[in-house]
Design an enzyme around this catalytic site. Structure first.
Site, PDB file in Angstrom:
ATOM      1  N   GLY A  39     -25.776  12.105 -11.515  1.00  0.00           N
ATOM      2  CA  GLY A  39     -25.228  10.763 -11.742  1.00  0.00           C
ATOM      3  C   GLY A  39     -25.847   9.679 -10.866  1.00  0.00           C
ATOM      4  N   ASP A  40     -26.640  10.072  -9.837  1.00  0.00           N
ATOM      5  CA  ASP A  40     -27.237   9.066  -8.954  1.00  0.00           C
ATOM      6  C   ASP A  40     -28.394   8.352  -9.646  1.00  0.00           C
ATOM      7  N   LYS A  84     -12.956   1.228 -13.729  1.00  0.00           N
ATOM      8  CA  LYS A  84     -13.288  -0.138 -13.285  1.00  0.00           C
ATOM      9  C   LYS A  84     -13.670  -1.018 -14.478  1.00  0.00           C
ATOM     10  N   SER A 118     -17.051  -2.983  -9.030  1.00  0.00           N
ATOM     11  CA  SER A 118     -18.107  -2.230  -8.363  1.00  0.00           C
ATOM     12  C   SER A 118     -19.401  -2.350  -9.138  1.00  0.00           C
ATOM     13  N   ASP A 169       0.858  -1.192   0.000  1.00  0.00           N
ATOM     14  CA  ASP A 169       0.000   0.000   0.000  1.00  0.00           C
ATOM     15  C   ASP A 169       0.893   1.241   0.000  1.00  0.00           C
ATOM     16  N   ASN A 170       0.446   2.281  -0.679  1.00  0.00           N
ATOM     17  CA  ASN A 170       1.229   3.529  -0.637  1.00  0.00           C
ATOM     18  C   ASN A 170       0.655   4.512   0.393  1.00  0.00           C
ATOM     19  N   TYR A 196     -14.286   7.290 -12.737  1.00  0.00           N
ATOM     20  CA  TYR A 196     -14.035   6.183 -11.794  1.00  0.00           C
ATOM     21  C   TYR A 196     -14.650   4.892 -12.335  1.00  0.00           C
ATOM     22  N   SER A 224      -1.856   6.310   0.445  1.00  0.00           N
ATOM     23  CA  SER A 224      -2.396   7.587  -0.055  1.00  0.00           C
ATOM     24  C   SER A 224      -3.790   7.833   0.503  1.00  0.00           C
ATOM     25  N   ASN A 225      -4.477   6.753   0.901  1.00  0.00           N
ATOM     26  CA  ASN A 225      -5.815   6.941   1.495  1.00  0.00           C
ATOM     27  C   ASN A 225      -5.985   6.029   2.701  1.00  0.00           C
ATOM     28  N   THR A 267     -21.020  -0.083  -9.888  1.00  0.00           N
ATOM     29  CA  THR A 267     -21.051   1.097 -10.766  1.00  0.00           C
ATOM     30  C   THR A 267     -20.940   0.669 -12.248  1.00  0.00           C
ATOM     31  N   LEU A 321     -22.758   7.768   2.033  1.00  0.00           N
ATOM     32  CA  LEU A 321     -23.819   8.030   3.005  1.00  0.00           C
ATOM     33  C   LEU A 321     -23.461   7.614   4.433  1.00  0.00           C
TER      34      LEU A 321
HETATM   35  P1  NAD Z   1      -9.638   2.674   0.339  1.00  0.00           P
HETATM   36  O1  NAD Z   1      -9.278   3.969  -0.272  1.00  0.00           O
HETATM   37  O2  NAD Z   1      -9.951   2.635   1.790  1.00  0.00           O
HETATM   38  O3  NAD Z   1      -8.511   1.578   0.040  1.00  0.00           O
HETATM   39  C1  NAD Z   1      -7.700   1.624  -1.102  1.00  0.00           C
HETATM   40  C2  NAD Z   1      -6.263   1.461  -0.641  1.00  0.00           C
HETATM   41  O4  NAD Z   1      -5.411   1.490  -1.785  1.00  0.00           O
HETATM   42  C3  NAD Z   1      -5.806   2.570   0.305  1.00  0.00           C
HETATM   43  O5  NAD Z   1      -5.167   1.992   1.420  1.00  0.00           O
HETATM   44  C4  NAD Z   1      -4.815   3.389  -0.537  1.00  0.00           C
HETATM   45  O6  NAD Z   1      -3.811   3.976   0.258  1.00  0.00           O
HETATM   46  C5  NAD Z   1      -4.296   2.331  -1.491  1.00  0.00           C
HETATM   47  N1  NAD Z   1      -3.806   2.852  -2.773  1.00  0.00           N
HETATM   48  C6  NAD Z   1      -4.424   3.728  -3.594  1.00  0.00           C
HETATM   49  N2  NAD Z   1      -3.677   3.960  -4.691  1.00  0.00           N
HETATM   50  C7  NAD Z   1      -2.574   3.183  -4.569  1.00  0.00           C
HETATM   51  C8  NAD Z   1      -1.413   2.964  -5.363  1.00  0.00           C
HETATM   52  N3  NAD Z   1      -1.235   3.623  -6.517  1.00  0.00           N
HETATM   53  N4  NAD Z   1      -0.465   2.107  -4.918  1.00  0.00           N
HETATM   54  C9  NAD Z   1      -0.610   1.455  -3.743  1.00  0.00           C
HETATM   55  N5  NAD Z   1      -1.675   1.627  -2.934  1.00  0.00           N
HETATM   56  C10 NAD Z   1      -2.645   2.478  -3.345  1.00  0.00           C
HETATM   57  O7  NAD Z   1     -10.877   2.094  -0.501  1.00  0.00           O
HETATM   58  P2  NAD Z   1     -11.826   0.864  -0.203  1.00  0.00           P
HETATM   59  O8  NAD Z   1     -13.175   1.397   0.100  1.00  0.00           O
HETATM   60  O9  NAD Z   1     -11.182  -0.080   0.745  1.00  0.00           O
HETATM   61  O10 NAD Z   1     -11.893   0.239  -1.662  1.00  0.00           O
HETATM   62  C11 NAD Z   1     -11.041  -0.828  -2.043  1.00  0.00           C
HETATM   63  C12 NAD Z   1     -11.304  -1.168  -3.489  1.00  0.00           C
HETATM   64  O11 NAD Z   1     -12.690  -1.490  -3.647  1.00  0.00           O
HETATM   65  C13 NAD Z   1     -11.042  -0.005  -4.470  1.00  0.00           C
HETATM   66  O12 NAD Z   1     -10.492  -0.541  -5.640  1.00  0.00           O
HETATM   67  C14 NAD Z   1     -12.429   0.551  -4.732  1.00  0.00           C
HETATM   68  O13 NAD Z   1     -12.504   1.167  -5.977  1.00  0.00           O
HETATM   69  C15 NAD Z   1     -13.275  -0.708  -4.674  1.00  0.00           C
HETATM   70  N6  NAD Z   1     -14.679  -0.429  -4.321  1.00  0.00           N
HETATM   71  C16 NAD Z   1     -14.973   0.301  -3.212  1.00  0.00           C
HETATM   72  C17 NAD Z   1     -16.304   0.570  -2.897  1.00  0.00           C
HETATM   73  C18 NAD Z   1     -16.654   1.432  -1.720  1.00  0.00           C
HETATM   74  O14 NAD Z   1     -17.747   2.009  -1.710  1.00  0.00           O
HETATM   75  N7  NAD Z   1     -15.818   1.540  -0.701  1.00  0.00           N
HETATM   76  C19 NAD Z   1     -17.323   0.056  -3.704  1.00  0.00           C
HETATM   77  C20 NAD Z   1     -16.979  -0.717  -4.816  1.00  0.00           C
HETATM   78  C21 NAD Z   1     -15.646  -0.959  -5.123  1.00  0.00           C
HETATM   79  C1  WQD Z   2     -25.927   6.248  -1.295  1.00  0.00           C
HETATM   80  C2  WQD Z   2     -27.248   6.989  -1.297  1.00  0.00           C
HETATM   81  C3  WQD Z   2     -27.141   9.143  -2.368  1.00  0.00           C
HETATM   82  C4  WQD Z   2     -24.457  10.991   0.572  1.00  0.00           C
HETATM   83  C5  WQD Z   2     -20.963   5.127  -4.523  1.00  0.00           C
HETATM   84  C6  WQD Z   2     -20.255   4.977  -5.844  1.00  0.00           C
HETATM   85  C7  WQD Z   2     -20.141   3.522  -6.207  1.00  0.00           C
HETATM   86  C8  WQD Z   2     -19.516   2.719  -5.072  1.00  0.00           C
HETATM   87  C9  WQD Z   2     -20.196   2.976  -3.754  1.00  0.00           C
HETATM   88  C10 WQD Z   2     -17.176   2.549  -5.423  1.00  0.00           C
HETATM   89  C11 WQD Z   2     -27.570   7.702  -2.631  1.00  0.00           C
HETATM   90  C12 WQD Z   2     -27.448   9.292  -0.894  1.00  0.00           C
HETATM   91  C13 WQD Z   2     -25.248  10.077  -0.104  1.00  0.00           C
HETATM   92  C14 WQD Z   2     -25.045  12.126   1.160  1.00  0.00           C
HETATM   93  C15 WQD Z   2     -27.197  11.360   0.387  1.00  0.00           C
HETATM   94  N1  WQD Z   2     -18.147   3.082  -4.868  1.00  0.00           N
HETATM   95  N2  WQD Z   2     -26.611  10.279  -0.183  1.00  0.00           N
HETATM   96  N3  WQD Z   2     -26.411  12.279   1.044  1.00  0.00           N
HETATM   97  O1  WQD Z   2     -23.667   6.691  -4.810  1.00  0.00           O
HETATM   98  O2  WQD Z   2     -24.688   4.426  -4.272  1.00  0.00           O
HETATM   99  O3  WQD Z   2     -22.283   4.592  -4.658  1.00  0.00           O
HETATM  100  O4  WQD Z   2     -20.264   4.391  -3.510  1.00  0.00           O
HETATM  101  O5  WQD Z   2     -17.171   1.731  -6.290  1.00  0.00           O
HETATM  102  O6  WQD Z   2     -19.372   3.463  -7.362  1.00  0.00           O
HETATM  103  O7  WQD Z   2     -20.988   5.669  -6.846  1.00  0.00           O
HETATM  104  O8  WQD Z   2     -23.192   5.523  -2.589  1.00  0.00           O
HETATM  105  O9  WQD Z   2     -23.025   6.242  -0.257  1.00  0.00           O
HETATM  106  O10 WQD Z   2     -22.554   7.928  -2.088  1.00  0.00           O
HETATM  107  O11 WQD Z   2     -24.909   7.133  -1.745  1.00  0.00           O
HETATM  108  O12 WQD Z   2     -28.427  11.570   0.324  1.00  0.00           O
HETATM  109  O13 WQD Z   2     -24.388  12.987   1.755  1.00  0.00           O
HETATM  110  O14 WQD Z   2     -27.179   8.033  -0.305  1.00  0.00           O
HETATM  111  O15 WQD Z   2     -27.843  10.085  -3.114  1.00  0.00           O
HETATM  112  O16 WQD Z   2     -28.956   7.619  -2.812  1.00  0.00           O
HETATM  113  P1  WQD Z   2     -23.543   5.379  -4.172  1.00  0.00           P
HETATM  114  P2  WQD Z   2     -23.329   6.751  -1.615  1.00  0.00           P
END
Ligand code: NAD
Ligand code: WQD
Length: 339
Positions: free
Chosen positions: A293-294, A153, A125, A32-33, A149, A35-36, A127, A200
């Site tokens: 976009g929602d 994916k 995702s 992991d880097n 984003y 960054s988040n 998405t 949310l």
């Molecule tokens: P997160 O940001 O908490 O975790 C991602 C991790 O990757 C972080 O620790 C960050 O430091 C690390 N990272 C980012 N860029 C990097 C790089 N270039 N090199 C090395 N490390 C790097 O996110 P998360 O919620 O745990 O999500 C994990 C994965 O799941 C992501 O690919 C995300 O797109 C996917 N995902 C998340 C959600 C969600 O809502 N949380 C939904 C669907 C898919």
């Molecule tokens: C959930 C619901 C909002 C915040 C996103 C990404 C998706 C995936 C998961 C990575 C919606 C509503 C939200 C707020 C609100 N991520 N809302 N007020 O949009 O379903 O999905 O996260 O892959 O790709 O698009 O999740 O948690 O942002 O929203 O009313 O302050 O809550 O409109 O109906 P979403 P969310």
């Protein structure tokens, strides 16, 4: 027992998955880097599991360090979480999203190929389904995206499918997550947004604890039971266990796409009410126009996960809120106590 390189393993979903993998007896190396995320998450995984963790502070864009790590630890499998995940930020800075997510994945695949490691589980995702054409969403639903984003994916999914088509000795599992929520039941690890949360559940949690004044509910005129958006929230521990099942199921030759969701949809107001009950706090909110976009409603058909992985979600919305609240209450500033 597998030796697993976990890219992004210090992040929200990665850290919970590492706990499940370690508890099941697998060996992991976190890459992991930060960054988040915070290195403290790794300490907390060690605290929960009682196991020491190997980790490398590195970027997935750095193919050489990836190769050295895979070689040094003799990894046979990769779970690939690393990447950027904010939809809004991806629209303002698409280059970073394509670079980290797409170029980063290519660098990882090149490193794997050079060392003949061909087992990968990838974080996709819901998405990638775009605007739902039917519900619940099955894996055969047409794919489309509406932001950089999501595009990143879908591009990665296509790359993985092409890799498999060119060389069927790969084992590729693409997991499509719905809406992850909650935290580990210990309260030691959880989601730690560096900025004001976009999603949310963390937003509601920060309102409940008083860090944010009120929730803005985006849209109350959707065609849903109460007019607010409906989503398939899934407990992050259930999600983590889905990865464990995916690891255990890795076959000789496969390229699978699998939904990880519960099959149940909750509205924004349902979440507010469940969180109030779990936290015993007020969650003031106001209605505002829809967020660009929602979609109105999004939830999974989880049958294929049950069929292929023998996995299904076991935790409900009350567990998600209770555990998210425990994490929020005991770590009001996430992993940064000095804040
Ligand atoms: P997160 O940001 O908490 O975790 C991602 C991790 O990757 C972080 O620790 C960050 O430091 C690390 N990272 C980012 N860029 C990097 C790089 N270039 N090199 C090395 N490390 C790097 O996110 P998360 O919620 O745990 O999500 C994990 C994965 O799941 C992501 O690919 C995300 O797109 C996917 N995902 C998340 C959600 C969600 O809502 N949380 C939904 C669907 C898919
Ligand atoms: C959930 C619901 C909002 C915040 C996103 C990404 C998706 C995936 C998961 C990575 C919606 C509503 C939200 C707020 C609100 N991520 N809302 N007020 O949009 O379903 O999905 O996260 O892959 O790709 O698009 O999740 O948690 O942002 O929203 O009313 O302050 O809550 O409109 O109906 P979403 P969310």
């Amino acid at each position: 027992m597998r030796k697993i390189l976990v890219t992004g393993g210090a992040g929200y979903i990665g850290s919970h998955t590492c706990v499940e993998l370690l508890e099941a007896g697998h060996e992991i190396i976190i890459y992991d880097n930060f960054s988040n995320s915070s290195p403290l998450a790794i300490k907390r995984i060690e605290e929960i599991t009682g196991k020491a963790i190997n980790f490398v502070s590195g970027d997935i864009l750095d193919q050489k360090t990836l190769e050295q790590t895979i070689h040094l630890y003799n990894c046979d499998t990769v779970i690939h979480f690393a990447g950027l995940k904010s939809v809004g930020e991806s629209t303002s800075d698409p280059i970073s999203y394509y670079e980290n997510n797409v170029a980063g994945t290519l660098s990882l695949l090149k490193a794997m190929k050079s060392l003949n490691v061909k087992n990968i589980v990838f974080s996709s995702s819901a998405t990638v389904y775009g605007q739902p054409q039917f519900l619940p969403l099955t894996e055969t639903h047409p794919l489309s995206t509406t932001n950089p984003y999501g595009n990143s994916k879908l591009v990665i999914e296509n790359i993985l499918r092409d890799v498999f088509a060119s060389s069927p000795d790969w084992s590729i599992t693409i997991l499509r997550y719905f809406n992850p929520a909650g935290a580990h039941s210990s309260g030691l690890i959880g989601e730690d947004p560096l900025d004001t949360p976009n999603n949310l559940m963390p937003y509601v949690a920060q309102v409940a604890i008083g860090k944010l004044k009120e929730l803005t509910v985006f849209g109350n005129d959707y065609d849903t039971p109460d007019g607010t958006g409906v989503r398939d929230y899934i407990h992050v521990t259930d999600l983590a266990r889905g990865h464990l099942k995916a690891i255990e199921q890795i076959g000789e030759s496969q390229c699978l796409e699998i939904n990880l969701g519960t099959g149940v949809g909750y509205s924004v107001i349902d979440i507010v009410n469940a969180f109030k009950k779990a936290s015993n706090k007020e969650v003031p909110f106001k209605f505002a126009p829809r967020r660009k976009g929602d979609v109105a409603t999004c939830f999974a058909n989880p049958n294929y996960a049950k069929q292929t992985l023998g996995w299904e979600a076991t935790l409900g919305i009350d567990d998600m809120c209770k555990d998210h609240w425990k994490w929020q209450e005991t770590n009001p500033n996430g992993y940064n106590p000095a804040e």
